[in-house]
Write a protein that holds these residues in place. Structure first.
Motif, PDB file in Angstrom:
ATOM      1  N   SER A 143      -4.117  -7.446   1.904  1.00 53.25           N
ATOM      2  CA  SER A 143      -3.283  -8.617   2.195  1.00 53.25           C
ATOM      3  C   SER A 143      -2.272  -8.347   3.292  1.00 53.25           C
ATOM      4  O   SER A 143      -1.796  -7.220   3.463  1.00 53.25           O
ATOM      5  CB  SER A 143      -2.493  -9.011   0.954  1.00 53.25           C
ATOM      6  OG  SER A 143      -3.360  -9.190  -0.111  1.00 53.25           O
ATOM      7  N   ALA A 144      -1.909  -9.441   3.972  1.00 51.94           N
ATOM      8  CA  ALA A 144      -0.777  -9.419   4.895  1.00 51.94           C
ATOM      9  C   ALA A 144       0.506  -9.473   4.048  1.00 51.94           C
ATOM     10  O   ALA A 144       0.454  -9.821   2.866  1.00 51.94           O
ATOM     11  CB  ALA A 144      -0.859 -10.624   5.812  1.00 51.94           C
ATOM     12  N   PRO A 145       1.664  -9.123   4.651  1.00 56.55           N
ATOM     13  CA  PRO A 145       2.904  -9.142   3.887  1.00 56.55           C
ATOM     14  C   PRO A 145       3.144 -10.498   3.224  1.00 56.55           C
ATOM     15  O   PRO A 145       2.749 -11.540   3.744  1.00 56.55           O
ATOM     16  CB  PRO A 145       3.977  -8.860   4.941  1.00 56.55           C
ATOM     17  CG  PRO A 145       3.262  -8.150   6.030  1.00 56.55           C
ATOM     18  CD  PRO A 145       1.858  -8.664   6.029  1.00 56.55           C
TER      19      PRO A 145
ATOM     20  N   HIS B 169      -5.065  -5.824   8.038  1.00 62.20           N
ATOM     21  CA  HIS B 169      -4.297  -5.118   7.016  1.00 62.20           C
ATOM     22  C   HIS B 169      -5.283  -4.320   6.187  1.00 62.20           C
ATOM     23  O   HIS B 169      -6.130  -4.893   5.501  1.00 62.20           O
ATOM     24  CB  HIS B 169      -3.507  -6.126   6.185  1.00 62.20           C
ATOM     25  CG  HIS B 169      -2.627  -6.978   7.060  1.00 62.20           C
ATOM     26  ND1 HIS B 169      -1.337  -6.613   7.377  1.00 62.20           N
ATOM     27  CD2 HIS B 169      -2.879  -8.116   7.751  1.00 62.20           C
ATOM     28  CE1 HIS B 169      -0.828  -7.515   8.214  1.00 62.20           C
ATOM     29  NE2 HIS B 169      -1.732  -8.443   8.456  1.00 62.20           N
ATOM     30  N   GLN B 170      -5.164  -3.015   6.280  1.00 62.46           N
ATOM     31  CA  GLN B 170      -6.200  -2.158   5.707  1.00 62.46           C
ATOM     32  C   GLN B 170      -5.709  -1.351   4.513  1.00 62.46           C
ATOM     33  O   GLN B 170      -4.549  -0.966   4.435  1.00 62.46           O
ATOM     34  CB  GLN B 170      -6.702  -1.196   6.787  1.00 62.46           C
ATOM     35  CG  GLN B 170      -7.505  -1.892   7.866  1.00 62.46           C
ATOM     36  CD  GLN B 170      -8.902  -2.256   7.389  1.00 62.46           C
ATOM     37  OE1 GLN B 170      -9.688  -1.392   7.015  1.00 62.46           O
ATOM     38  NE2 GLN B 170      -9.214  -3.548   7.396  1.00 62.46           N
ATOM     39  N   ARG B 171      -6.648  -1.105   3.617  1.00 66.43           N
ATOM     40  CA  ARG B 171      -6.373  -0.245   2.463  1.00 66.43           C
ATOM     41  C   ARG B 171      -7.556   0.692   2.278  1.00 66.43           C
ATOM     42  O   ARG B 171      -8.636   0.460   2.841  1.00 66.43           O
ATOM     43  CB  ARG B 171      -6.156  -1.100   1.222  1.00 66.43           C
ATOM     44  CG  ARG B 171      -7.326  -1.995   0.943  1.00 66.43           C
ATOM     45  CD  ARG B 171      -7.097  -2.912  -0.232  1.00 66.43           C
ATOM     46  NE  ARG B 171      -8.175  -3.885  -0.279  1.00 66.43           N
ATOM     47  CZ  ARG B 171      -9.422  -3.626  -0.657  1.00 66.43           C
ATOM     48  NH1 ARG B 171      -9.767  -2.416  -1.056  1.00 66.43           N
ATOM     49  NH2 ARG B 171     -10.359  -4.560  -0.638  1.00 66.43           N
TER      50      ARG B 171
ATOM     51  N   GLY C 113       0.811  -1.224   0.000  1.00 66.89           N
ATOM     52  CA  GLY C 113       0.000   0.000   0.000  1.00 66.89           C
ATOM     53  C   GLY C 113       0.841   1.270   0.000  1.00 66.89           C
ATOM     54  O   GLY C 113       2.052   1.229   0.224  1.00 66.89           O
ATOM     55  N   GLY C 114       0.174   2.376  -0.238  1.00 64.19           N
ATOM     56  CA  GLY C 114       0.842   3.676  -0.234  1.00 64.19           C
ATOM     57  C   GLY C 114       0.475   4.447   1.020  1.00 64.19           C
ATOM     58  O   GLY C 114      -0.121   3.898   1.943  1.00 64.19           O
ATOM     59  N   PRO C 115       0.804   5.753   1.042  1.00 67.83           N
ATOM     60  CA  PRO C 115       0.547   6.574   2.230  1.00 67.83           C
ATOM     61  C   PRO C 115      -0.932   6.642   2.602  1.00 67.83           C
ATOM     62  O   PRO C 115      -1.291   6.691   3.784  1.00 67.83           O
ATOM     63  CB  PRO C 115       1.052   7.970   1.830  1.00 67.83           C
ATOM     64  CG  PRO C 115       1.803   7.802   0.565  1.00 67.83           C
ATOM     65  CD  PRO C 115       1.481   6.468  -0.021  1.00 67.83           C
ATOM     66  N   GLU C 116      -1.814   6.579   1.597  1.00 69.75           N
ATOM     67  CA  GLU C 116      -3.262   6.629   1.916  1.00 69.75           C
ATOM     68  C   GLU C 116      -3.654   5.417   2.749  1.00 69.75           C
ATOM     69  O   GLU C 116      -4.557   5.485   3.579  1.00 69.75           O
ATOM     70  CB  GLU C 116      -4.171   6.624   0.675  1.00 69.75           C
ATOM     71  CG  GLU C 116      -3.613   7.136  -0.609  1.00 69.75           C
ATOM     72  CD  GLU C 116      -2.590   6.189  -1.221  1.00 69.75           C
ATOM     73  OE1 GLU C 116      -2.972   5.073  -1.593  1.00 69.75           O
ATOM     74  OE2 GLU C 116      -1.410   6.561  -1.322  1.00 69.75           O
TER      75      GLU C 116
END
Ligand code: GCO
Length: 473
Positions: free
Chosen positions: A338-340, A323-325, A259-262
């Motif tokens: 997803s998790a890493p 794990h959030q997006r 993910g990115g900063p958002e």
């Protein structure tokens, strides 16, 4: 949307990332626990009791929900469940034989007060009376949880957790139960996982009562906090030597992999909704700033004082990180990602992340004053396969529990105030919207005959209890 259907997506994500299933436990040295560490298991009324119409029990929101087409997998209900209502002596024997000295069970509000308020159903209380005596006779300390999701339908019809009135209804109910059992039950948990009740029952609609929307979710959160505080205060005033607490689902929240900063913002927001909206008002006296606009219309003068009550213990239910997006279509604008890469997953697609437990327990130490903590749920569902002799050799479940006990020991070594462990769970049971599909038990329950058959994990857990340590798998 069902709680599990979110998480099923994680399984697919895990498979895509080439994750391996959990294998047998590796033979690292045993993690030992401090003397006096409490070992037990947790269950909940609707998930195991059955006897849904017995002895004057009123209907609960889960009776209604499970009868609503499309809400529970295969249309399954808790009508029979594990028939624990009748087979409890055998179940307590299983606990005792494993050396467990504590049992967290829940009281079904509609057994005690079929209408939610008013007339007490003595026969319902008689059941818990027998159960508590049965525990004491076997040297098992009863840890009673007053609410594990089976709200009387009659109260739902009056607004349920959407109504402020529920604070008084709940405190009255707590006192009725405590008056009958409080001479023998010392440990009392007010609620189980208010965030899950709010998010899945009142935000996303996948759990009873099946309501949706951000406003309804936040109202249910605030009113559960208020009910919890009101009952804590009432029980504290009723005196005796009770130890009072509550049980929260606490799962550290990370931005989804890649993910990115958002997505960092998404994680912070979800953390506020899932974890902090319960922890902060109880232990710090206010709601997280990120949710100020949500709670402002619900807050009345005195509410925050009513919610911030002293507790003697905090129950932590830990399963994995979240794990959030960013997801504009999500309840609060976020969604599960997803998790890493490389993370293992359980049979239900939940990431296996024992380090998240260390993280959570240390957060309680650093940010929340290090309350006395018990892990009141941790466990896993896998596709249990019976071996040639018919016995379930559930090495994956053993590895899961062992990994989390190791993590707990590491957290204690770093100053976490963790005093005990209640595995989820004794029996394969009714897993809410997923029905009887998932299997979390140390003991297999034959769905036809209801016969109990201990799995390999049962023997392994018994060895852990006896050794006060997590032995190799
Ligand atoms: C919850 C509940 C339990 C579940 C368990 C496995 O967290 O949903 O407390 O009733 O059965 O957690 O999902």
């Amino acid at each position: 949307m069902r709680r599990r259907s979110f998480l099923a997506g994680l399984a697919a994500a895990g498979a895509a990332a080439g994750v391996r299933p959990v294998g047998a436990a590796t033979a690292t040295p045993s993690a030992r626990f401090p003397d006096g560490f409490v070992w037990g298991c947790s269950t909940s009324s609707y998930q195991i009791e059955g006897a849904a119409q017995a002895d004057g029990r009123g209907p609960s929101i889960w009776d209604t929900f499970s009868r609503t087409p499309g809400k529970v997998a295969r249309g399954e209900t808790g009508d029979v469940a594990c028939d624990h209502y009748n087979r409890w002596p055998e179940d307590l024997d299983l606990m005792a034989r494993a050396g467990m000295r504590a049992y967290r069970f829940s009281i079904a509000w509609p057994r005690v007060l079929p209408e939610g308020t008013g007339a007490v159903n003595t026969r319902g209380l008689d059941f818990y009376d027998r159960l508590v005596d049965g525990m004491l006779a076997r040297g098992i300390a009863p840890w009673a949880c007053l609410y594990h999701w089976d709200l009387p339908q009659a109260l739902q019809d009056r607004g349920g957790w959407g109504s402020r009135d529920i604070a008084g209804w709940f405190a009255d109910y707590a006192l009725v139960v405590a008056a009958r059992l409080g001479d023998r039950v010392r440990h009392w948990a007010m609620l189980n996982e208010p965030s899950v009740v709010s998010i899945f029952g009142h935000g996303l609609g996948g759990h009873a009562p099946g309501l949706t929307g951000r406003a309804s979710c936040m109202a249910a959160l605030h009113h559960q906090n208020l009910a919890q505080g009101t009952a804590l205060k009432a029980m504290r005033a009723a005196g005796s030597n009770w130890r009072l607490g509550t049980v929260l689902s606490l799962q550290p929240t990370w931005p989804a992999a890649g993910g990115g900063p958002e997505d960092r913002k998404a994680a912070a927001l979800w953390d506020a909704v899932w974890n902090r909206a319960c922890l902060d008002p109880l232990l710090l006296g206010g709601y997280p700033d990120l949710l100020a606009a949500d709670f402002a219309p619900l807050l009345r003068p005195g509410d925050l004082e009513a919610i911030r009550q002293p507790i003697d213990f905090l129950g932590v239910n830990y399963y994995s990180r979240m794990h959030q997006r960013i997801d504009p279509g999500g309840l609060v604008g976020t969604g599960f990602g997803s998790a890493p890469e490389g993370t293992r997953h359980t049979g239900m697609g939940w990431p296996v992340e024992p380090d998240g437990l260390v993280e959570q327990l240390l957060e309680l130490r650093e940010r929340y004053g290090n309350p006395e903590v018990y892990v009141t749920e941790n466990g896993a569902s896998y596709q249990d396969a019976p071996g040639r002799d018919g016995r379930v050799e559930d090495s994956e479940r053993i590895a899961f529990i062992r990994g989390h006990l190791d993590a707990a020991a590491r957290a204690i070594a770093q100053g976490a105030n963790l005093k005990g462990w209640f595995v989820w769970t004794l029996l394969d049971n009714f897993e809410w919207a997923e029905g009887y599909g998932p299997r979390f038990g140390l003991v297999e329950v034959d769905r036809q005959t209801l016969e109990r058959r201990p799995k390999a994990s049962y023997d392994w857990y018994a060895a852990a209890v006896r050794a006060n340590a997590a032995p190799p798998g």
